[in-house]
Scaffold this motif. Structure first.
Motif, PDB file in Angstrom:
ATOM      1  N   ASP A 101       1.407 -16.197  -2.549  1.00 51.84           N
ATOM      2  CA  ASP A 101       0.846 -14.933  -3.029  1.00 51.84           C
ATOM      3  C   ASP A 101       1.525 -13.751  -2.346  1.00 51.84           C
ATOM      4  OD1 ASP A 101      -0.826 -16.407  -4.608  1.00 51.84           O
ATOM      5  OD2 ASP A 101      -2.698 -15.710  -3.706  1.00 51.84           O
ATOM      6  N   THR A 102       1.734 -13.869  -1.033  1.00 52.43           N
ATOM      7  CA  THR A 102       2.387 -12.773  -0.314  1.00 52.43           C
ATOM      8  C   THR A 102       3.848 -12.652  -0.696  1.00 52.43           C
ATOM      9  OG1 THR A 102       0.900 -13.219   1.539  1.00 52.43           O
ATOM     10  CG2 THR A 102       2.730 -11.723   1.936  1.00 52.43           C
ATOM     11  N   GLN A 103       4.510 -13.794  -0.928  1.00 54.05           N
ATOM     12  CA  GLN A 103       5.905 -13.715  -1.342  1.00 54.05           C
ATOM     13  C   GLN A 103       6.019 -12.972  -2.666  1.00 54.05           C
ATOM     14  OE1 GLN A 103       8.589 -14.704   0.580  1.00 54.05           O
ATOM     15  NE2 GLN A 103       9.637 -13.468  -0.951  1.00 54.05           N
ATOM     16  N   LEU A 104       5.068 -13.201  -3.562  1.00 56.09           N
ATOM     17  CA  LEU A 104       5.062 -12.467  -4.834  1.00 56.09           C
ATOM     18  C   LEU A 104       4.851 -10.977  -4.599  1.00 56.09           C
ATOM     19  CD1 LEU A 104       3.001 -14.962  -7.018  1.00 56.09           C
ATOM     20  CD2 LEU A 104       5.417 -14.360  -7.339  1.00 56.09           C
ATOM     21  N   LEU A 105       3.995 -10.627  -3.652  1.00 53.79           N
ATOM     22  CA  LEU A 105       3.803  -9.215  -3.313  1.00 53.79           C
ATOM     23  C   LEU A 105       5.125  -8.580  -2.897  1.00 53.79           C
ATOM     24  CD1 LEU A 105       0.539  -8.948  -1.155  1.00 53.79           C
ATOM     25  CD2 LEU A 105       0.942  -7.947  -3.403  1.00 53.79           C
ATOM     26  N   GLY A 106       5.857  -9.297  -2.038  1.00 54.19           N
ATOM     27  CA  GLY A 106       7.140  -8.778  -1.590  1.00 54.19           C
ATOM     28  C   GLY A 106       8.102  -8.540  -2.741  1.00 54.19           C
ATOM     29  N   LEU A 107       8.122  -9.477  -3.681  1.00 50.61           N
ATOM     30  CA  LEU A 107       9.000  -9.336  -4.838  1.00 50.61           C
ATOM     31  C   LEU A 107       8.579  -8.161  -5.719  1.00 50.61           C
ATOM     32  CD1 LEU A 107       9.359 -13.121  -5.786  1.00 50.61           C
ATOM     33  CD2 LEU A 107      11.020 -11.695  -4.551  1.00 50.61           C
ATOM     34  N   VAL A 108       7.275  -7.937  -5.829  1.00 48.57           N
ATOM     35  CA  VAL A 108       6.770  -6.795  -6.598  1.00 48.57           C
ATOM     36  C   VAL A 108       7.210  -5.484  -5.942  1.00 48.57           C
ATOM     37  CG1 VAL A 108       4.675  -5.507  -7.208  1.00 48.57           C
ATOM     38  CG2 VAL A 108       4.796  -7.965  -7.644  1.00 48.57           C
ATOM     39  N   VAL A 109       7.062  -5.412  -4.611  1.00 45.70           N
ATOM     40  CA  VAL A 109       7.459  -4.196  -3.890  1.00 45.70           C
ATOM     41  C   VAL A 109       8.956  -3.930  -4.066  1.00 45.70           C
ATOM     42  CG1 VAL A 109       7.685  -3.137  -1.611  1.00 45.70           C
ATOM     43  CG2 VAL A 109       5.583  -4.336  -2.225  1.00 45.70           C
ATOM     44  N   GLU A 110       9.767  -4.976  -3.974  1.00 46.13           N
ATOM     45  CA  GLU A 110      11.211  -4.822  -4.187  1.00 46.13           C
ATOM     46  C   GLU A 110      11.511  -4.253  -5.572  1.00 46.13           C
ATOM     47  OE1 GLU A 110      13.129  -8.559  -3.603  1.00 46.13           O
ATOM     48  OE2 GLU A 110      13.358  -8.281  -1.442  1.00 46.13           O
TER      49      GLU A 110
ATOM     50  N   GLY B 187       0.812  -1.217   0.000  1.00 44.95           N
ATOM     51  CA  GLY B 187       0.000   0.000   0.000  1.00 44.95           C
ATOM     52  C   GLY B 187       0.841   1.259   0.000  1.00 44.95           C
ATOM     53  N   ALA B 188       1.969   1.211   0.714  1.00 43.25           N
ATOM     54  CA  ALA B 188       2.859   2.370   0.752  1.00 43.25           C
ATOM     55  C   ALA B 188       3.455   2.646  -0.628  1.00 43.25           C
ATOM     56  CB  ALA B 188       3.972   2.133   1.773  1.00 43.25           C
ATOM     57  N   ALA B 189       3.811   1.570  -1.337  1.00 40.34           N
ATOM     58  CA  ALA B 189       4.380   1.727  -2.679  1.00 40.34           C
ATOM     59  C   ALA B 189       3.343   2.287  -3.646  1.00 40.34           C
ATOM     60  CB  ALA B 189       4.917   0.390  -3.179  1.00 40.34           C
ATOM     61  N   ILE B 190       2.081   1.925  -3.448  1.00 37.13           N
ATOM     62  CA  ILE B 190       1.008   2.486  -4.279  1.00 37.13           C
ATOM     63  C   ILE B 190       0.809   3.955  -3.933  1.00 37.13           C
ATOM     64  CG2 ILE B 190      -1.488   2.424  -4.709  1.00 37.13           C
ATOM     65  CD1 ILE B 190      -1.314  -0.644  -4.353  1.00 37.13           C
ATOM     66  N   HIS B 191       0.823   4.251  -2.642  1.00 36.51           N
ATOM     67  CA  HIS B 191       0.592   5.630  -2.186  1.00 36.51           C
ATOM     68  C   HIS B 191       1.628   6.589  -2.751  1.00 36.51           C
ATOM     69  CE1 HIS B 191      -0.638   8.942   0.350  1.00 36.51           C
ATOM     70  NE2 HIS B 191       0.600   9.046   0.840  1.00 36.51           N
ATOM     71  N   GLU B 192       2.880   6.162  -2.840  1.00 31.75           N
ATOM     72  CA  GLU B 192       3.910   7.069  -3.355  1.00 31.75           C
ATOM     73  C   GLU B 192       4.138   6.912  -4.855  1.00 31.75           C
ATOM     74  OE1 GLU B 192       7.896   6.827  -2.025  1.00 31.75           O
ATOM     75  OE2 GLU B 192       7.977   4.646  -1.972  1.00 31.75           O
ATOM     76  N   GLY B 193       3.295   6.125  -5.520  1.00 28.15           N
ATOM     77  CA  GLY B 193       3.340   6.045  -6.972  1.00 28.15           C
ATOM     78  C   GLY B 193       4.366   5.090  -7.546  1.00 28.15           C
ATOM     79  N   LYS B 194       5.011   4.305  -6.713  1.00 33.18           N
ATOM     80  CA  LYS B 194       5.970   3.321  -7.206  1.00 33.18           C
ATOM     81  C   LYS B 194       5.240   2.159  -7.893  1.00 33.18           C
ATOM     82  CE  LYS B 194       9.613   5.394  -5.497  1.00 33.18           C
ATOM     83  NZ  LYS B 194      10.644   6.010  -6.358  1.00 33.18           N
ATOM     84  N   ILE B 195       4.054   1.839  -7.386  1.00 31.07           N
ATOM     85  CA  ILE B 195       3.150   0.875  -8.014  1.00 31.07           C
ATOM     86  C   ILE B 195       1.932   1.665  -8.477  1.00 31.07           C
ATOM     87  CG2 ILE B 195       1.633  -1.117  -7.631  1.00 31.07           C
ATOM     88  CD1 ILE B 195       3.636  -2.134  -5.558  1.00 31.07           C
ATOM     89  N   GLY B 196       1.497   1.432  -9.715  1.00 31.75           N
ATOM     90  CA  GLY B 196       0.391   2.211 -10.273  1.00 31.75           C
ATOM     91  C   GLY B 196      -0.887   2.091  -9.475  1.00 31.75           C
TER      92      GLY B 196
END
Length: 378
Positions: free
Chosen positions: A213-222, A126-135
């Motif tokens: 699924d969560t591990q994939l989330l972590g990899l996306v955030v990285e 959510g933080a990555a989305i909030h700062e625009g790193k994830i669309g």
């Protein structure tokens, strides 16, 4: 007779050699570690490599005027002892009200939170989305991970990972040493393990709890932030929250990827800060870490049909929800690690331990017991 006596010994020797060689032949060398350590434990950070999340600007909790006066009922304490609890903390109105430790643990002791880390990884997404790193949550996973750029995998979106509805063939088995979950825990390449799934159901159509699924989330955030999860957690959570002690996030190898689904190691007081962040609707000192819509969806049932074909009324974005008290939400780990948020009381309850009781209506019995007791403290 002598020949017959030698035959069983020969078979035992051959069997032993097969057991020793099989992990090498199959490429599953993590089995050696799985056999040695047998069952996951709350001190497993001592057997893994870790990244440190530093507490650089600690802000200690205040204590309530009644601190030390509110007692844990004898029946509840005995029950918690039976479940090998190591810590219990209640924070209300931003003040510590109740605090108790067992088995030599203290307010600064590290212990593994297991799947509580999923909720933390959800916050970082959510933080990555909030700062625009994830669309947005509707971004395809393939935008960040090339293994998901083609075929059925290309249909998986970030929201499908958040709601555990990727449709993958992930085997969430903790007892099977050959399962991908065991490999994810003891193995040395979480990227390969997590991205190696196949999509067997249409994404977004079936909620099925999957650590992958969560591990994939972590990899996306990285990938999206260009930072390790630990570095991002330090920036977005540990520093602004005023954590008092360094945390450790276990990795698959030295300098490797964090186990995003698991293995965030901290103490009761600092875990409570995550709960306070959620009580404050995803804000720290009034500053949003996550968007309001993302917070709302985190603590609102996703209602995607589950494996029993019933609307999932107990899970949002990596946070659990009490079905018959949907204003109460919590993070939970497999051995009874909980961060329970009770907004109506401005209260966070943290329980850490080594055992969990049975579940009723998808809620562990001790969670309901803790909520019922906490409501008497108001």
């Amino acid at each position: 007779m002598k020949k017959n006596k030698q035959r069983p010994a020969k078979f035992i020797l051959i069997a032993a050699l097969v057991i020793l060689i099989l992990p090498v032949l199959t490429g599953k060398t993590y089995l050696y570690k799985a056999v040695v350590y047998n069952f996951a434990g709350i001190d497993d950070y001592t057997i893994f490599d870790n990244h440190t999340i530093p507490a650089t600007q600690p802000v200690p909790w205040r204590f309530s005027a009644g601190y030390g006066k509110a007692k844990i009922p004898d029946t509840l304490e005995q029950y918690l002892r039976t479940l090998k609890s190591i810590g219990l903390l209640v924070v209300q109105n931003r003040q510590i009200v109740v605090e108790k430790y067992w088995e030599g643990y203290s307010d600064s002791s590290l212990s593994n939170s297991f799947s509580v880390a999923k909720s933390i990884s959800g916050l970082l997404t959510g933080a990555a989305i909030h700062e625009g790193k994830i669309g947005s949550v509707n971004d395809p996973v393939g935008k960040y991970l090339p293994e998901f750029a083609e075929g059925e995998k290309a249909k998986v979106k970030i929201v499908d990972l958040l709601t555990m509805s990727s449709g993958s063939d992930w085997n969430e088995s903790y007892a099977n040493p050959f399962s991908v979950t065991t490999e994810l825990y003891y193995g040395s390449d979480v990227y390969k393990t997590a991205t190696g799934v196949n999509i067997v159901k249409a994404p977004g159509t079936c909620h099925s709890y999957k650590s992958g699924d969560t591990q994939l989330l972590g990899l996306v955030v990285e990938k999206a932030t260009g930072k390790s999860l630990s570095a991002y957690a330090a920036e977005k959570l540990w520093l602004p929250l005023g954590a008092e002690h360094d945390a450790l996030w276990s990795t698959d190898k030295q300098g490797g990827h964090e186990k995003a689904y698991c293995c965030f190691n901290s103490n009761a007081r600092d875990f409570a800060r995550i709960g306070q962040l959620m009580l404050d609707s995803g804000k720290i000192n009034g500053v949003p870490v996550i968007d309001s819509a993302y917070f709302h969806n985190s603590v609102t049932p996703c209602l995607i049909p589950d494996e029993d074909n019933k609307p999932c009324n107990y899970y949002g974005y990596q946070w659990w929800i009490i079905p018959d008290q949907q204003s109460i939400f919590y993070a939970r780990g497999i051995l009874g690690q909980y961060i329970i948020c009770i907004p109506a009381l401005d209260m966070v309850v943290v329980r850490l331990g080594k055992k969990r009781d049975e579940k009723i209506n998808n809620v562990p019995i001790e969670v309901n017991k803790l909520i019922a007791w906490a409501q008497t403290l108001k």
